[in-house]
Design a protein around this motif. Sequence first.
Motif, mmCIF file in Angstrom:
data_model
loop_
_atom_site.group_PDB
_atom_site.id
_atom_site.type_symbol
_atom_site.label_atom_id
_atom_site.label_comp_id
_atom_site.label_asym_id
_atom_site.label_seq_id
_atom_site.Cartn_x
_atom_site.Cartn_y
_atom_site.Cartn_z
ATOM 1 N N LEU A 224 37.244 -27.567 -71.996
ATOM 2 C CA LEU A 224 38.862 -27.098 -71.979
ATOM 3 C C LEU A 224 39.289 -26.004 -73.238
ATOM 4 N N VAL A 225 40.129 -24.765 -72.691
ATOM 5 C CA VAL A 225 40.692 -24.174 -74.007
ATOM 6 C C VAL A 225 41.924 -23.744 -73.854
ATOM 7 N N GLY A 226 42.747 -24.125 -73.213
ATOM 8 C CA GLY A 226 43.852 -23.894 -73.202
ATOM 9 C C GLY A 226 44.823 -24.466 -72.092
ATOM 10 N N GLY A 227 46.106 -24.945 -72.069
ATOM 11 C CA GLY A 227 46.549 -25.522 -71.254
ATOM 12 C C GLY A 227 48.251 -25.680 -71.608
ATOM 13 N N VAL A 228 49.345 -26.493 -70.448
ATOM 14 C CA VAL A 228 50.248 -26.778 -70.756
ATOM 15 C C VAL A 228 50.464 -28.103 -70.033
ATOM 16 N N LYS B 255 50.616 -40.649 -65.068
ATOM 17 C CA LYS B 255 50.269 -41.597 -63.680
ATOM 18 C C LYS B 255 51.159 -42.087 -62.410
ATOM 19 N N LEU B 256 52.571 -41.760 -62.683
ATOM 20 C CA LEU B 256 53.544 -42.545 -61.731
ATOM 21 C C LEU B 256 54.120 -40.819 -60.764
ATOM 22 N N GLY B 257 53.466 -39.390 -61.277
ATOM 23 C CA GLY B 257 53.537 -38.378 -60.872
ATOM 24 C C GLY B 257 54.935 -37.521 -61.202
ATOM 25 N N TRP B 258 55.560 -37.767 -62.487
ATOM 26 C CA TRP B 258 56.619 -37.193 -62.969
ATOM 27 C C TRP B 258 56.058 -36.031 -64.055
ATOM 28 N N ALA B 259 54.918 -36.549 -64.480
ATOM 29 C CA ALA B 259 54.373 -35.500 -65.329
ATOM 30 C C ALA B 259 53.520 -34.489 -65.482
ATOM 31 N N HIS B 260 52.640 -33.388 -65.526
ATOM 32 C CA HIS B 260 52.456 -32.560 -64.646
ATOM 33 C C HIS B 260 51.123 -31.898 -66.336
ATOM 34 N N SER B 261 49.733 -31.392 -65.751
ATOM 35 C CA SER B 261 49.525 -30.933 -66.758
ATOM 36 C C SER B 261 48.778 -29.553 -65.538
ATOM 37 N N VAL B 262 48.344 -28.416 -66.832
ATOM 38 C CA VAL B 262 47.639 -27.236 -66.116
ATOM 39 C C VAL B 262 46.792 -26.933 -67.371
ATOM 40 N N GLU B 263 45.838 -26.732 -66.845
ATOM 41 C CA GLU B 263 44.311 -26.621 -67.685
ATOM 42 C C GLU B 263 43.865 -25.352 -67.065
ATOM 43 N N VAL B 264 43.225 -24.961 -68.663
ATOM 44 C CA VAL B 264 41.750 -23.708 -68.084
ATOM 45 C C VAL B 264 40.907 -23.192 -69.089
ATOM 46 N N ASN C 243 61.636 -16.206 -61.914
ATOM 47 C CA ASN C 243 61.161 -14.673 -61.708
ATOM 48 C C ASN C 243 61.387 -13.707 -62.168
ATOM 49 N N ARG C 244 61.567 -13.654 -64.080
ATOM 50 C CA ARG C 244 62.233 -12.590 -64.586
ATOM 51 C C ARG C 244 61.387 -13.228 -66.481
ATOM 52 N N VAL C 245 59.473 -13.678 -65.607
ATOM 53 C CA VAL C 245 58.819 -14.001 -67.173
ATOM 54 C C VAL C 245 58.085 -12.659 -67.247
ATOM 55 N N HIS C 246 57.812 -12.461 -68.786
ATOM 56 C CA HIS C 246 57.387 -11.605 -69.491
ATOM 57 C C HIS C 246 56.209 -11.750 -69.783
ATOM 58 N N PHE C 247 54.478 -10.989 -69.235
ATOM 59 C CA PHE C 247 53.670 -11.281 -69.212
ATOM 60 C C PHE C 247 53.062 -10.271 -69.504
ATOM 61 N N SER C 248 52.217 -9.924 -70.898
ATOM 62 C CA SER C 248 51.030 -9.203 -71.223
ATOM 63 C C SER C 248 50.397 -8.103 -70.853
ATOM 64 N N LYS C 249 50.419 -7.245 -70.729
ATOM 65 C CA LYS C 249 48.895 -6.739 -69.883
ATOM 66 C C LYS C 249 47.727 -7.175 -70.280
ATOM 67 N N THR C 250 48.034 -7.553 -71.370
ATOM 68 C CA THR C 250 46.477 -8.400 -72.194
ATOM 69 C C THR C 250 45.922 -9.133 -70.997
ATOM 70 N N VAL C 251 47.382 -10.420 -70.707
ATOM 71 C CA VAL C 251 47.393 -11.295 -69.962
ATOM 72 C C VAL C 251 46.772 -11.144 -68.769
ATOM 73 N N ILE D 145 48.659 -17.968 -69.915
ATOM 74 C CA ILE D 145 47.407 -18.151 -68.717
ATOM 75 C C ILE D 145 47.761 -19.990 -68.096
ATOM 76 N N ALA D 146 47.990 -20.492 -68.936
ATOM 77 C CA ALA D 146 48.159 -21.709 -68.369
ATOM 78 C C ALA D 146 49.932 -21.938 -67.307
ATOM 79 N N LEU D 147 50.883 -21.012 -68.267
ATOM 80 C CA LEU D 147 52.063 -20.818 -68.124
ATOM 81 C C LEU D 147 52.303 -19.532 -67.143
ATOM 82 N N TYR D 148 51.489 -19.602 -66.569
ATOM 83 C CA TYR D 148 51.248 -17.823 -65.610
ATOM 84 C C TYR D 148 51.528 -18.511 -65.203
ATOM 85 N N HIS D 149 49.997 -19.227 -64.213
ATOM 86 C CA HIS D 149 50.089 -20.661 -63.557
ATOM 87 C C HIS D 149 50.948 -21.381 -62.924
ATOM 88 N N LEU D 150 51.377 -22.083 -64.190
ATOM 89 C CA LEU D 150 51.956 -23.271 -63.787
ATOM 90 C C LEU D 150 53.355 -22.224 -63.231
#
Length: 221
Positions: free
Chosen positions: A133-137, A117-126, A62-70, A161-166
């Motif tokens: 694909l230009v970014g991800g987490v 594959k077993l549902g324990w690890a996840h990715s966000v793609e941009v 609840n206290r993550v800081h993203f720049s105005k540009t992002v 941007i990926a991190l923001y959506h995560l």
Amino acid sequence: MTKRSYDQFFKNPRTWREDLVAVGGDFTVDRLLYAYTHGIFPWSEDPIRWYCLDPRAIFDLNRVHFSKTVLRKIRQKKFRITYNEAFPIVMEGCAYREKENTWITPGFHAGYLQLHKLGWAHSVEVWNADHVLVGGVYGVAIGKFFAGESMFSFESDAGKIALYHLFAKLRESSFELFDTQQLNHVTWQLGAYEIPKLTYLDRLEHAVSDMTPWIIPPSHD
């Protein structure tokens, strides 16, 4: 291996004073899940070295800081955001370094792909307008705990941007703890901070008490 065997393989992070808690082993799903639920993560291969850092870096969701540009780029919706559509490619993007080696070696790829594959690890793609694909987490989710592993950007701010959506998805799912392991300049700018190891382990124990995989909520935008 049984839980007792893992107890014997790893030093107990609550009583062991050093960051390095084991050397060796493998990247099997059972070993990785045991490690993450006990505050331990691998940081190298050949040999595999397992760590529990003191202090530990975390995010308050609840206290993550993203720049105005992002934030402006997010509002403009120039990128398409997906979840778990290209996990192996995200790992490859995180591993890419033009002039240096990376800790994300083939063993990491194989182990974390099995977690995915077993549902324990996840990715966000941009993806950009050209469907590239230009970014991800990516990271590991257990119960209400998320361990952020790595992110990449092939276009400016795409990883953030990926991190923001995560973060948004984790808040939507009432996650309690986001582990970023160790502070660096980027995570510090985003609002990560350090807490004592024992405090971290107490919070982790509560977050993984209901040890279930994460089902990412569908997007509504």
